[in-house]
Design a protein around this motif. Structure first.
Motif, PDB file in Angstrom:
ATOM      1  N   ALA A 158       0.829  -1.211   0.000  1.00 14.17           N
ATOM      2  CA  ALA A 158       0.000   0.000   0.000  1.00 14.17           C
ATOM      3  C   ALA A 158       0.860   1.258   0.000  1.00 14.17           C
ATOM      4  O   ALA A 158       0.487   2.276  -0.602  1.00 14.17           O
ATOM      5  CB  ALA A 158      -0.929  -0.010   1.211  1.00 14.17           C
ATOM      6  N   TRP A 212       2.392   1.332  -3.812  1.00 17.26           N
ATOM      7  CA  TRP A 212       1.467   1.526  -4.933  1.00 17.26           C
ATOM      8  C   TRP A 212       0.197   2.211  -4.451  1.00 17.26           C
ATOM      9  O   TRP A 212      -0.535   1.688  -3.616  1.00 17.26           O
ATOM     10  CB  TRP A 212       1.123   0.184  -5.581  1.00 17.26           C
ATOM     11  N   ARG A 213      -0.077   3.392  -4.986  1.00 15.92           N
ATOM     12  CA  ARG A 213      -1.227   4.184  -4.567  1.00 15.92           C
ATOM     13  C   ARG A 213      -2.538   3.447  -4.820  1.00 15.92           C
ATOM     14  O   ARG A 213      -3.484   3.566  -4.050  1.00 15.92           O
ATOM     15  CB  ARG A 213      -1.216   5.511  -5.321  1.00 15.92           C
ATOM     16  N   GLY A 214      -2.608   2.662  -5.906  1.00 18.94           N
ATOM     17  CA  GLY A 214      -3.837   1.918  -6.207  1.00 18.94           C
ATOM     18  C   GLY A 214      -4.164   0.911  -5.121  1.00 18.94           C
ATOM     19  O   GLY A 214      -5.334   0.736  -4.751  1.00 18.94           O
ATOM     20  N   VAL A 215      -3.144   0.241  -4.603  1.00 17.75           N
ATOM     21  CA  VAL A 215      -3.358  -0.713  -3.515  1.00 17.75           C
ATOM     22  C   VAL A 215      -3.879   0.009  -2.278  1.00 17.75           C
ATOM     23  O   VAL A 215      -4.792  -0.468  -1.594  1.00 17.75           O
ATOM     24  CB  VAL A 215      -2.054  -1.475  -3.201  1.00 17.75           C
ATOM     25  N   GLU A 216      -3.323   1.178  -1.995  1.00 17.13           N
ATOM     26  CA  GLU A 216      -3.779   1.942  -0.827  1.00 17.13           C
ATOM     27  C   GLU A 216      -5.238   2.360  -0.977  1.00 17.13           C
ATOM     28  O   GLU A 216      -6.017   2.302  -0.022  1.00 17.13           O
ATOM     29  CB  GLU A 216      -2.898   3.174  -0.636  1.00 17.13           C
ATOM     30  N   ARG A 217      -5.614   2.802  -2.203  1.00 16.38           N
ATOM     31  CA  ARG A 217      -7.001   3.221  -2.421  1.00 16.38           C
ATOM     32  C   ARG A 217      -7.972   2.066  -2.213  1.00 16.38           C
ATOM     33  O   ARG A 217      -9.100   2.269  -1.757  1.00 16.38           O
ATOM     34  CB  ARG A 217      -7.149   3.810  -3.825  1.00 16.38           C
ATOM     35  N   VAL A 218      -7.546   0.860  -2.552  1.00 18.57           N
ATOM     36  CA  VAL A 218      -8.401  -0.310  -2.333  1.00 18.57           C
ATOM     37  C   VAL A 218      -8.417  -0.693  -0.855  1.00 18.57           C
ATOM     38  O   VAL A 218      -9.470  -1.027  -0.291  1.00 18.57           O
ATOM     39  CB  VAL A 218      -7.916  -1.499  -3.193  1.00 18.57           C
TER      40      VAL A 218
END
Length: 643
Positions: free
Chosen positions: A158, A161-167
């Motif tokens: 997370a 990778w920003r995408g993982v954090e957003r999820v």
């Protein structure tokens, strides 16, 4: 505050009030949504789980993971309490484990922590609770490292990778708002019951704080440290493992502390799905109303919680020790040699007498008799008062309030929440409130949810009435603040089950006992944040007020408290979250709220119903969290700008 926001909010609140006043002449759909509007969330969730289990073959994966966990549990069970499994070396004598814990305590925090750590395990042994405690610890020893590893990996992903954090962020918000029982039902469906189910639900429950602390720690590493690492020619792997993670050591170890405390809390509650150990024994004793024996088990659980908390916090704050060049082997490994000597002495004692392997129940000490005698005296003395208080609260306070909440029209509540949201944060907050509460109305569990809201509201109101004066008292002097915060730290280490013992003793099994337990549990964060908020007021502001001629009372009410409001709101938010958790757990002693239905769903392994109820509880908590934190941010911004 913009006038249009205030005007719209007042309009919505007026409409909600009108609906309440005119409810007798309004159509039924204003009071409760018609059956045709109730959505089958439980059926949808059950269908989704059936698809995952049968069509995607998730059952095979979960069973494989469960087999690995079960193997590890067999190893720890053999070593800690002698279960007949590989490696067939156990049980380790209790004197060896107690001595080992004393050495660890001394290495991390000195003689006082050594006495607390070693003394706790001596207490467990001589009180005849060794096997139950080791059954509990054998799960924690497996679940906590796996939770730390999974949380560390997810936190790194997370962070990178920003995408993982957003999820992950919304998932973590919901996960940390879900009641304990909601985690158990899917695990029972996929895994079954028993120690491995208890371990897996513990892993799932305790991972989120490790993810959060990993992200926080990695983001807090200063750029200068990273640049120094790069200048030394490190690879990306070396930069992570030898620079970033060591620099984030304190935050990571605080995450480990949170994982261990969450693990202990869940292992105790996992007795509901067949997890043996201290929790199961406490549950049986509470059901039988054996207060003396319950107190013995309760003391053990509290001591374990305090020891694990103190050890991990000491580890988090301890800096690595570097010996001088040329130091002898004995000096560099002094504690290891002491530990080895204790192990040898313990093994010799165990060979001489089985008492030093495990103390049998007939050889154990017991406080049950004296405790029961004291309880009888106390109940006899305060019985008339508690009986009258129970009758008064149930008859004149709790039942009328409950009926009042249940009599509120659904539409009025939704419009009221939209009005509150609009007043706090504008249109966005109003929509957030509706997005959290409308699914509860559509789920068909509105009445149960309103009973939960009523119990939380009453408990938090009482907690505020008790906690704010205590916080003001504690914040008056630095030494006093330290003592009160120490008490708060200790109380926050107690697993929530423990709070049920004294209230059952005083009030029996009823709503008064539930409210009392929830109130005590929810008071702790209010006291803590009141003290922290008042201590955080800049001294120059206080000095300026005093130089202007303000007396102590005026300084408190017109300077300190207004400036501490953002922190106090965070404390109120935490109090509500604590209350929600405790209300669901307190369903064990008799309520008619979402918690009672969740326990029924657990007994029938109804995943859909259980998760629907769990999401309802989570949505209540998340809505309050959004409102209070938004208000806190706006209040803080207003204070900074002088508005």
């Amino acid at each position: 505050m913009r006038p249009d926001r205030v005007t719209v909010a007042r309009g919505l609140l007026a409409v909600a009030l009108a609906l309440v006043v005119l409810k007798g002449v309004l159509p039924d759909w204003v009071m409760r949504l018609p059956e045709g509007m109730v959505l089958p969330f439980a059926d949808w969730i059950n269908a989704g789980f059936a698809f995952l289990r049968d069509d995607l073959g998730l059952m095979a994966f979960t069973r494989a993971f469960a087999d690995v966990v079960e193997f590890l549990l067999d190893v720890t069970a053999n070593l800690l309490y002698g279960k007949s499994r590989w490696p067939d070396l156990g049980p380790i004598p209790w004197v060896v484990i107690a001595g080992t814990m004393a050495v660890i305590g001394h290495a991390l925090g000195g003689w006082r922590l050594a006495a607390l750590s070693g003394g706790t395990f001596v207490w467990i042994a001589v009180m005849g609770q060794w096997k139950w405690a080791m059954e509990t610890l054998s799960v924690i020893v497996v679940a906590a490292p796996l939770s730390v590893a999974l949380g560390l990996l997810a936190g790194i992903a997370a962070w990178r990778w920003r995408g993982v954090e957003r999820v992950l962020n919304p998932l973590l918000n919901i996960a940390q708002s879900m009641p304990h029982f909601a985690y158990m039902i899917p695990v029972v469906v996929f895994i079954g019951v028993g120690p491995k189910a208890g371990a897996i639900v513990t892993i799932i429950f305790s991972v989120p704080p490790m993810i959060r602390m990993t992200m926080l720690g990695l983001r807090g590493v200063s750029p200068e440290i990273i640049e120094s690492g790069k200048m030394c020619g490190t690879t990306r792997w070396q930069l992570m493992t030898r620079v970033r993670l060591p620099a984030a050591r304190t935050e990571l170890l605080i995450g480990v502390n949170q994982v261990i405390m969450q693990s202990l809390a869940m292992v105790v509650l996992a007795s509901f799905i067949g997890m043996p150990g201290l929790g199961q024994k406490l549950l049986q004793l509470l059901q039988a109303l054996k207060i003396g024996l319950s107190v013995e088990i309760g003391i053990t659980i509290v001591l374990l919680a305090v020891v694990l908390d103190r050890l991990t916090k000491a580890w988090a704050h301890r800096q690595p020790v570097h010996h001088a060049a040329g130091a002898s082997f004995a000096l560099r490994h002094r504690m290891a040699l002491v530990w080895l000597g204790i192990v040898v002495a313990g093994v010799i004692l165990a060979q001489l007498s089985p008492y030093f392997v495990e103390v049998e129940r007939k050889q154990a000490l017991s406080l049950a008799g004296p405790v029961d005698a004291v309880v009888d005296v106390v109940i006899t003395g305060v019985g008339p008062v508690t009986d009258w208080l129970r009758w008064f609260l149930i008859t004149w306070v709790l039942i009328p309030l409950r009926d009042g909440f249940l009599a509120l029209p659904v539409l009025a509540v939704l419009i009221f929440l939209a009005g509150v949201g609009w007043r706090v944060g504008g249109q966005r907050s109003a929509l957030v409130c509706l997005a959290f509460f409308l699914p509860i109305a559509l789920s068909g569990w509105w009445d149960r949810a309103m009973i939960t809201v009523y119990m939380v509201a009453v408990s938090v109101a009482l907690a505020l009435a008790v906690g704010l004066p205590l916080g003001l008292y504690g914040a008056a002097k630095p030494a006093r603040a330290g003592r009160v915060l120490l008490v708060c730290d200790t109380l926050q280490t107690f697993p929530s089950f423990i709070y049920l013992i004294p209230v059952i003793m005083l009030f029996g099994v009823n709503d008064v006992a539930v409210v009392a337990a929830v109130m005590v549990f929810a008071t702790v964060p209010i006291v803590r944040y009141t003290i922290e908020g008042l201590r955080g007021v800049p001294s120059e502001v206080v000095e300026a007020a005093e130089m202007s001629g303000a007396n102590r009372r005026q300084v408190m009410w017109r300077v300190k408290l207004p400036l501490a409001v953002p922190t106090l709101l965070v404390g109120a938010n935490q109090s509500v979250m604590f209350a929600l958790f405790m209300v669901i757990i307190a369903a064990f002693i008799g309520t008619q709220d979402l918690g009672q239905e969740m326990q029924r769903a657990l007994s029938t392994t109804d995943v859909g119903k259980g998760l629907t109820l769990g999401f309802a509880v989570a949505f209540i908590g998340l809505m309050v969290d959004h409102l209070l934190l938004t208000w806190s941010r706006e209040r803080g911004a207003a204070l900074r700008t002088g508005v």
